[in-house]
Design an enzyme around this catalytic site. Structure first.
Site, PDB file in Angstrom:
ATOM      1  CG  HIS A  65      -1.680  -1.257   1.416  1.00 44.88           C
ATOM      2  ND1 HIS A  65      -2.610  -1.718   0.513  1.00 44.88           N
ATOM      3  CD2 HIS A  65      -1.631  -2.188   2.402  1.00 44.88           C
ATOM      4  CE1 HIS A  65      -3.118  -2.863   0.942  1.00 44.88           C
ATOM      5  NE2 HIS A  65      -2.533  -3.168   2.086  1.00 44.88           N
ATOM      6  CD  GLU A  89      -2.968  -3.725   5.815  1.00 46.49           C
ATOM      7  OE1 GLU A  89      -4.175  -3.517   5.586  1.00 46.49           O
ATOM      8  OE2 GLU A  89      -2.255  -4.421   5.077  1.00 46.49           O
ATOM      9  NE  ARG A 122      -5.125  -8.146  -6.775  1.00 47.91           N
ATOM     10  CZ  ARG A 122      -6.112  -7.472  -7.361  1.00 47.91           C
ATOM     11  NH1 ARG A 122      -6.073  -7.197  -8.656  1.00 47.91           N
ATOM     12  NH2 ARG A 122      -7.146  -7.071  -6.669  1.00 47.91           N
TER      13      ARG A 122
END
Length: 320
Positions: free
Chosen positions: A101, A118, A196
């Site tokens: 990310h 996260e 991705r």
């Protein structure tokens, strides 16, 4: 403002399974449900209140009407009228794609979005279930590009075998993937931006390969080999056990077998409680709500004292 429950937003994923319904009693009949978005201000996926007089209001509507009362003055000063946290439960029946990310600056310039820092709390893990977190050796941009070209990227990945209670912190830029057989709670910045880079050549139900973001990822990836992702924390009963304290959120672990009080009067932030085991009743001066395994509550910043009544529960307490 009383303790607020929200309707979960269920997400089918190529790699999803049935544990969110089977273990956490989420409203899904699909056999590829991968995510339950518990608390979200993401455009197009905004959470809706499920309990009490405010039932039917969206999270964003509440923020517009009662921003400081709900979020806290300091939170509004930092983030405006955007809810800064996204809360999920994730069931990986298959391996997720290898991904990363972007940080705030890159996400803002490219996507008008927050970055995505996260953390993961493992709730259930099948035998030999693992995560991919970072590289297993020093890496360079050139070596990384070559590994994509010759499909040897997996040889450079760091695998972490996991068990319930294990916790990981994922900085922006860190390459990672949730492995098959893992059920976890995820706490993250409000962002749905994922780059991705490898997806095992899988095809979706239409037979198409999923999009990769290899070019975008090149400027976002952290090539350094860092052992900075395992979270060590105490699990003392009837205590606040700190887990993660980063610029975007703070998370504590609570292991309760009797009544407990959280005093939020000096906090100037909302409080999120995620139940990862057991059950409890949670109250502030305006009302109460039940909380069972797999459920999430939002306690407004104006809550004052939060009373938790339980004969046995494990909670993740999240603030900013």
């Amino acid at each position: 403002m009383y303790p607020l429950k929200f309707h979960p937003i269920m997400k089918e994923r190529l790699w999803g399974g049935t544990k969110l319904a089977d273990q956490l009693h989420k409203p899904s009949t699909s056999d590829i449900t991968g995510e339950s978005w518990e608390l979200s201000g993401v455009e197009g996926d905004v959470s809706i209140v499920a309990n009490g007089p405010l039932k039917g209001n969206s999270l964003n509507e509440l923020i517009q009407k009662s921003g400081e009362e709900l979020l806290g003055r300091s939170v509004v000063e930092r983030f405006g009228k955007e809810f800064p946290i996204l809360i999920k439960f994730i069931d990986a029946k298959q391996d997720l794609s290898i991904q990363l990310h972007p940080h705030d600056e890159l996400a803002r310039s490219r996507h008008n979005s927050f970055g995505k820092t996260e953390m993961w709390y493992i709730m259930d893990a099948e035998d030999d279930a693992s995560l991919i977190v970072g590289f297993n050796q020093p890496m360079t941009r050139e070596k990384y590009i070559r590994s994509l070209e010759d499909k040897s990227l997996l040889d450079y990945m760091n695998y972490e075998k996991v068990k319930p209670g294990d916790t990981y912190f994922i900085n922006t830029g860190k390459i990672h993937a949730i492995g098959a057989g893992v059920l976890l709670a995820e706490i993250q910045q409000t962002s749905d931006i994922t780059y991705r880079v490898y997806d095992f050549d899988r095809r979706d139900k239409e037979g198409n390969l999923r999009e990769l973001h290899t070019d975008l990822a090149l400027d976002a990836i952290d090539f350094d080999q860092k052992d900075d992702f395992r979270v060590t924390y105490d699990r003392n009963e009837e205590e606040v056990n700190p887990m993660v304290d980063c610029p975007y959120f703070k998370t504590n672990y609570l292991n309760l077998s009797k009544d407990f009080v959280i005093d939020t009067r000096e906090r100037d932030s909302f409080t999120i409680l995620m139940c990862v085991q057991g059950d409890a009743d949670v109250a502030n001066e305006k009302g109460s709500a039940s909380l069972t395994k797999g459920e999430t509550l939002l306690l407004p910043a104006c809550s004052g004292k939060i009373e938790i009544c339980s004969k046995g529960c494990e909670l993740l307490e999240v603030t900013v």
